[in-house]
Design a protein around this motif. Structure first.
Motif, short mmCIF file in Angstrom:
data_model
loop_
_atom_site.label_atom_id
_atom_site.label_comp_id
_atom_site.label_asym_id
_atom_site.label_seq_id
_atom_site.Cartn_x
_atom_site.Cartn_y
_atom_site.Cartn_z
N SER A 374 -0.03 4.74 -5.93
CA SER A 374 -1.12 5.40 -6.21
C SER A 374 -1.74 5.34 -7.43
O SER A 374 -3.77 4.86 -6.94
N ASP A 375 -2.23 5.04 -8.84
CA ASP A 375 -2.76 4.56 -9.74
C ASP A 375 -3.61 3.42 -9.26
O ASP A 375 -4.08 3.03 -9.64
N LEU A 376 -2.57 2.36 -9.53
CA LEU A 376 -3.25 0.85 -9.11
C LEU A 376 -3.51 0.93 -7.89
O LEU A 376 -4.45 -0.10 -8.03
N SER A 377 -2.93 0.93 -7.17
CA SER A 377 -4.76 1.09 -5.56
C SER A 377 -5.68 1.41 -6.08
O SER A 377 -6.74 0.79 -5.31
N GLN A 378 -5.89 2.63 -7.08
CA GLN A 378 -7.71 2.62 -7.01
C GLN A 378 -8.15 1.82 -7.86
O GLN A 378 -9.27 1.22 -7.52
N VAL A 379 -7.32 1.08 -8.80
CA VAL A 379 -7.64 0.17 -9.62
C VAL A 379 -8.19 -1.43 -8.90
O VAL A 379 -9.02 -1.93 -8.66
N LEU A 380 -7.40 -1.31 -8.10
CA LEU A 380 -7.90 -2.84 -6.87
C LEU A 380 -8.94 -2.73 -6.28
O LEU A 380 -9.92 -3.17 -6.04
N LEU A 381 -9.28 -1.20 -5.28
CA LEU A 381 -10.40 -1.23 -4.98
C LEU A 381 -11.79 -0.60 -5.63
O LEU A 381 -12.51 -1.68 -4.81
N LEU A 382 -10.89 0.08 -6.62
CA LEU A 382 -12.63 0.97 -7.59
C LEU A 382 -12.51 0.70 -8.39
O LEU A 382 -13.93 0.90 -9.52
N ASN A 383 -11.87 -0.14 -9.65
CA ASN A 383 -11.07 -0.05 -10.64
C ASN A 383 -11.54 1.16 -11.08
O ASN A 383 -12.40 1.44 -12.09
N ALA A 384 -10.48 2.54 -10.57
CA ALA A 384 -10.65 3.88 -11.25
C ALA A 384 -9.39 4.31 -11.16
O ALA A 384 -8.49 3.38 -11.68
N GLY A 385 -8.78 5.02 -10.57
CA GLY A 385 -7.50 5.12 -11.00
C GLY A 385 -6.83 7.35 -11.36
O GLY A 385 -8.34 7.92 -11.42
N ASP A 386 -6.10 7.62 -10.98
CA ASP A 386 -5.60 8.75 -10.78
C ASP A 386 -5.91 9.32 -12.62
O ASP A 386 -5.16 8.79 -13.73
N ARG A 387 -5.67 10.69 -12.98
CA ARG A 387 -5.68 10.98 -14.21
C ARG A 387 -4.51 12.33 -14.77
O ARG A 387 -3.82 12.65 -13.93
N GLU A 388 -4.46 12.23 -15.59
CA GLU A 388 -2.98 13.04 -16.04
C GLU A 388 -4.34 14.38 -16.14
O GLU A 388 -5.42 13.60 -16.38
N LEU A 389 -3.67 15.90 -16.68
CA LEU A 389 -4.12 16.96 -16.41
C LEU A 389 -5.52 17.21 -17.56
O LEU A 389 -6.53 17.31 -17.76
N ALA A 390 -4.86 16.44 -19.10
CA ALA A 390 -5.83 16.15 -19.51
C ALA A 390 -7.38 15.32 -19.86
O ALA A 390 -8.35 15.35 -19.75
N GLY A 391 -6.75 13.90 -18.83
CA GLY A 391 -8.38 13.83 -18.33
C GLY A 391 -9.44 14.23 -17.85
O GLY A 391 -10.50 13.97 -17.64
N TRP A 392 -8.71 15.30 -16.80
CA TRP A 392 -9.75 16.12 -15.93
C TRP A 392 -10.29 16.62 -17.04
O TRP A 392 -11.17 17.34 -16.59
N THR A 393 -9.61 17.75 -17.64
CA THR A 393 -10.15 18.86 -18.46
C THR A 393 -11.09 17.97 -19.01
O THR A 393 -12.48 18.05 -19.48
N SER A 394 -11.01 16.51 -19.97
CA SER A 394 -12.25 16.42 -21.32
C SER A 394 -12.89 15.53 -19.53
O SER A 394 -14.57 15.24 -20.02
N LEU A 395 -12.57 15.15 -18.74
CA LEU A 395 -13.78 14.51 -17.34
C LEU A 395 -15.06 15.74 -17.16
O LEU A 395 -16.23 15.38 -17.21
N PHE A 396 -14.45 17.12 -16.76
CA PHE A 396 -15.60 18.24 -16.54
C PHE A 396 -15.81 18.26 -18.48
O PHE A 396 -17.15 18.96 -18.15
#
Ligand code: SAM
Length: 427
Positions: A374-396
């Motif tokens: 799931s994570d890598l497929s976001q890279v192929l299409l959008l240079n993005a990807g899934d986040r760990e919980l800490a990634g979500w909290t630091s985003l907010f």
């Protein structure tokens, strides 16, 4: 986590297969098969949690056992076979599954005539598809019939769209991804991807799709299909948040909500709430609006809105963002969150419903595999990807400290999708 041994795997496969078999027998359900008249729904159904687990364990353990028995050298040689995508790609591109009716027989010559392909190519493609993918059957040499899998391609447009999407957009993007990574090292820009290189464009996936209505329609159909799959089903969202505690007449805005299937489900369960579904593309919005069920039509509104512009619906109770932010690197995801701020009243909820990736190595390998795909497929299409919980909290945190964390938990019924709940406190 260490891999179980061959004997442990085979014992577990035996136990769980017996469980599934007993369930099917006791519920008078047929055994699974690829015969053309085989049932197309999941066997056993995805509603029994114990059976879901047993079935998934068999599938995962079989793969592990196979890999062990292949050993590292043969595993490498057999796994990396991009060639296996050629037959489904050609079969969908040339609509071979539509070339003869389900229940009838055809020949390579007839398939060639119907598709415009050469007979030799048809023979090689179809025989590959039969042997590798259970697509079509060849009951007698040179005689082709449908299998349950090719029947799905012929009869279910969503499945056909999914295979086309996987073997065209995704495969092309995957093929060009290493090239994009070389040209744009570490990029988080959505227009410096395998997809952009494959399509020789400097536009991002979504911007490019907007310029290609046929491909956009196919992508939207795939999204609609994926949204209804067991792990993502809109019905899971119903029990995953206290929607019933929102004030009567309250409003939920679904940001990047595509066809609004979640809001349609919520509207049918919470008759006092109103919903605004926003998405980028006029065609998706128009199509979705035309499809919405009459019972909820007055409470589910569709609106074209680019979430890189300030949120136009002010004072809603909940801003719901599902499977959207994993499409964007942090730089852009922060922008999406900040664009909500002008519309937020104190106490407004911002609820992200998205994948939360477990820490590497903390779940069984078979589960981890799904997260990494799931994570890598976001890279192929959008240079993005899934986040760990800490990634979500630091985003907010990076978006604005006035977003206050209320809680995060997996959606009941899903192991991958979480509800991440923030509240706006403008004090
Ligand atoms: C992965 S889909 C998720 C759709 C939906 N939330 C769901 O759960 O099924 C991402 C959605 O974001 C939309 N999108 C992409 N860029 C957007 C933008 N700039 N503004 C609004 N929507 C956008 C896409 O059109 C697509 O419908």
């Amino acid at each position: 986590m260490s891999t179980p041994s061959m004997t442990q795997l085979s014992a577990r496969i035996g136990e769980n297969t017996a469980k599934v078999n007993a369930y099917l027998a006791s519920h008078d359900l047929p055994g699974p098969s690829f015969e053309v008249d085989a049932p197309q729904q999941l066997l056993p159904p995805g509603t029994d949690a114990e059976m879901v687990l047993a079935r998934q364990s068999v599938i995962d353990d079989c793969l592990e056992l196979r890999n062990l028995l292949l050993g590292p050298r043969e595993h490498i040689m057999t796994t990396h076979q991009a060639i296996n995508l050629v037959s489904p790609k050609a079969i969908t591109a040339f609509r071979l599954a539509h070339a003869f009716p389900v229940g009838s027989e055809t020949t390579f010559a007839e398939l060639a005539a119907a598709s415009g392909l050469g007979e030799t190519h048809v023979r090689k493609l179809v025989r590959h598809a039969v042997s590798v993918h259970n697509l079509f059957a060849e009951p007698r040499p040179g005689v082709i019939t449908h299998s349950a899998a090719s029947r799905l391609l012929a009869e279910d447009d969503a499945v056909h769209s999914w295979v086309e999407y996987a073997t065209h957009e995704l495969w092309d993007a995957a093929f060009h991804a290493p090239d994009a990574m070389r040209r744009f090292p570490g990029s988080g820009e959505p227009n410096e991807t395998g997809f952009s290189v494959a399509n020789a464009t400097d536009k991002s996936f979504f911007a490019f799709m907007s310029d290609h209505p046929d491909r956009l329609r196919r992508f939207a159909a795939v999204m609609r299909y994926i949204t209804q799959r067991p792990e993502l089903g809109p019905e899971l969202v119903v029990g995953a948040f206290p929607w019933g505690e929102l004030p009567a007449g309250g409003t939920v805005v679904d940001v990047g909500g595509s066809h609004g299937l979640v809001c349609i489900e919520l509207a049918s369960k919470f008759p006092t709430l109103k919903f605004v579904v926003q998405d980028l593309d006029e065609p998706v919005i128009r199509d979705a609006d035309a499809r919405k069920p009459a019972e909820v039509a007055d409470r589910v509104t569709f609106m074209a809105h680019n979430f890189f512009n300030p949120q136009p619906v002010h004072g809603a109770d909940v801003y719901f963002v599902r499977a959207v932010l994993h499409n964007w690197s942090d730089k852009y995801a922060v922008e999406v969150l900040r664009n909500l701020i002008p519309a937020l009243k104190p106490g407004a909820a911002v609820v992200v419903n998205d994948v939360v990736t477990p820490e590497a190595g903390s779940v069984p390998k078979v589960a981890e595999r799904q997260f990494r795909i799931s994570d890598l497929s976001q890279v192929l299409l959008l240079n993005a990807g899934d986040r760990e919980l800490a990634g979500w909290t630091s985003l907010f945190g990076a978006a604005d400290p006035r977003f206050k964390f209320k809680g995060a938990a997996p959606m009941p019924g899903s192991t991958r999708m979480w509800m991440i709940h923030y509240v706006w406190e403008d004090a």
